[in-house]
Design a protein around this motif. Structure first.
Motif, PDB file in Angstrom:
ATOM      1  N   ARG A 149      48.768  38.941  43.697  1.00  0.00           N
ATOM      2  CA  ARG A 149      49.570  40.152  43.833  1.00  0.00           C
ATOM      3  C   ARG A 149      48.677  41.315  43.455  1.00  0.00           C
ATOM      4  NH1 ARG A 149      53.696  40.370  38.655  1.00  0.00           N
ATOM      5  NH2 ARG A 149      52.109  41.032  37.221  1.00  0.00           N
ATOM      6  N   GLU A 150      48.882  42.454  44.087  1.00  0.00           N
ATOM      7  CA  GLU A 150      48.029  43.625  43.898  1.00  0.00           C
ATOM      8  C   GLU A 150      48.879  44.774  43.431  1.00  0.00           C
ATOM      9  OE1 GLU A 150      46.135  47.323  44.887  1.00  0.00           O
ATOM     10  OE2 GLU A 150      47.908  46.585  45.862  1.00  0.00           O
ATOM     11  N   GLY A 151      48.269  45.677  42.637  1.00  0.00           N
ATOM     12  CA  GLY A 151      48.950  46.904  42.264  1.00  0.00           C
ATOM     13  C   GLY A 151      50.009  46.728  41.204  1.00  0.00           C
ATOM     14  N   ASP A 152      49.732  45.934  40.193  1.00  0.00           N
ATOM     15  CA  ASP A 152      50.651  45.786  39.082  1.00  0.00           C
ATOM     16  C   ASP A 152      50.983  47.164  38.510  1.00  0.00           C
ATOM     17  OD1 ASP A 152      50.336  44.354  35.759  1.00  0.00           O
ATOM     18  OD2 ASP A 152      52.100  44.896  36.906  1.00  0.00           O
ATOM     19  N   GLN A 153      52.248  47.511  38.405  1.00  0.00           N
ATOM     20  CA  GLN A 153      52.648  48.847  37.961  1.00  0.00           C
ATOM     21  C   GLN A 153      52.721  48.939  36.446  1.00  0.00           C
ATOM     22  OE1 GLN A 153      56.041  50.352  39.964  1.00  0.00           O
ATOM     23  NE2 GLN A 153      55.171  50.069  41.966  1.00  0.00           N
ATOM     24  N   SER A 154      51.613  48.643  35.768  1.00  0.00           N
ATOM     25  CA  SER A 154      51.622  48.646  34.315  1.00  0.00           C
ATOM     26  C   SER A 154      51.043  49.925  33.723  1.00  0.00           C
ATOM     27  CB  SER A 154      50.842  47.439  33.796  1.00  0.00           C
ATOM     28  OG  SER A 154      49.506  47.518  34.258  1.00  0.00           O
ATOM     29  N   ASP A 190      45.045  46.832  39.708  1.00  0.00           N
ATOM     30  CA  ASP A 190      44.925  45.472  39.194  1.00  0.00           C
ATOM     31  C   ASP A 190      45.287  44.461  40.273  1.00  0.00           C
ATOM     32  OD1 ASP A 190      46.358  46.122  35.895  1.00  0.00           O
ATOM     33  OD2 ASP A 190      44.413  46.619  36.739  1.00  0.00           O
ATOM     34  N   VAL A 191      44.645  43.319  40.223  1.00  0.00           N
ATOM     35  CA  VAL A 191      44.999  42.190  41.091  1.00  0.00           C
ATOM     36  C   VAL A 191      45.181  40.978  40.185  1.00  0.00           C
ATOM     37  CG1 VAL A 191      44.245  40.661  42.955  1.00  0.00           C
ATOM     38  CG2 VAL A 191      43.679  43.091  43.028  1.00  0.00           C
ATOM     39  N   TRP A 192      46.276  40.269  40.380  1.00  0.00           N
ATOM     40  CA  TRP A 192      46.580  39.086  39.594  1.00  0.00           C
ATOM     41  C   TRP A 192      46.756  37.895  40.522  1.00  0.00           C
ATOM     42  CZ3 TRP A 192      46.904  39.018  34.263  1.00  0.00           C
ATOM     43  CH2 TRP A 192      46.815  40.270  33.649  1.00  0.00           C
ATOM     44  N   GLU A 193      46.390  36.727  40.030  1.00  0.00           N
ATOM     45  CA  GLU A 193      46.499  35.488  40.798  1.00  0.00           C
ATOM     46  C   GLU A 193      47.288  34.482  39.971  1.00  0.00           C
ATOM     47  OE1 GLU A 193      43.171  33.281  43.195  1.00  0.00           O
ATOM     48  OE2 GLU A 193      42.954  32.792  41.074  1.00  0.00           O
ATOM     49  N   VAL A 194      48.192  33.771  40.621  1.00  0.00           N
ATOM     50  CA  VAL A 194      48.960  32.740  39.932  1.00  0.00           C
ATOM     51  C   VAL A 194      48.522  31.373  40.436  1.00  0.00           C
ATOM     52  CG1 VAL A 194      50.903  32.758  41.562  1.00  0.00           C
ATOM     53  CG2 VAL A 194      51.263  31.988  39.208  1.00  0.00           C
ATOM     54  N   ASN A 195      48.359  30.459  39.524  1.00  0.00           N
ATOM     55  CA  ASN A 195      48.079  29.074  39.882  1.00  0.00           C
ATOM     56  C   ASN A 195      49.424  28.444  40.223  1.00  0.00           C
ATOM     57  OD1 ASN A 195      47.868  26.184  39.602  1.00  0.00           O
ATOM     58  ND2 ASN A 195      45.847  26.527  38.728  1.00  0.00           N
TER      59      ASN A 195
END
Length: 104
Positions: free
Chosen positions: A8-13, A21-26
């Motif tokens: 997912r891209e663009g975490d609104q933190s 930010d870019v986050w990846e989930v296993n």
């Protein structure tokens, strides 16, 4: 992007409500991790993002100053060269053409 993971891209933190930010989930464990890549695009909100092969395409959105963005970026995820962003630009003129359709 990868069979065992989703990004997912663009975490609104951030304070402004936008981020790059870019986050990846296993998918197997449910654990999230931050994906690090040099020279990301400007942080944004209200953009679109989609996985295409080994890349995630991010288009448009609004930056922290409220400016409407009209750019297209690809986040390439590769074990050979690492994770990198690349801005995609038209080859000949400033018009972007979108080809929409449905596959079965």
């Amino acid at each position: 992007v990868r069979e065992s993971a989703r990004a997912r891209e663009g975490d609104q933190s951030s304070r402004s409500g936008v981020s790059s930010d870019v986050w990846e989930v296993n998918a197997a464990t449910g654990e999230w991790r931050a994906v690090k890549a040099a020279v990301p695009p400007r942080g944004r909100a209200f953009h679109t993002a989609t996985a295409v092969g080994e890349a995630m395409l991010v288009f448009g959105g609004v930056d922290a100053q409220g400016e409407t963005l009209n750019d297209l970026w690809a986040l390439h995820v590769s074990t050979v060269v690492g994770t990198q962003w690349a801005e995609l630009r038209p080859l000949s003129d400033s018009r972007m053409r979108l080809f929409l359709g449905r596959s079965r």
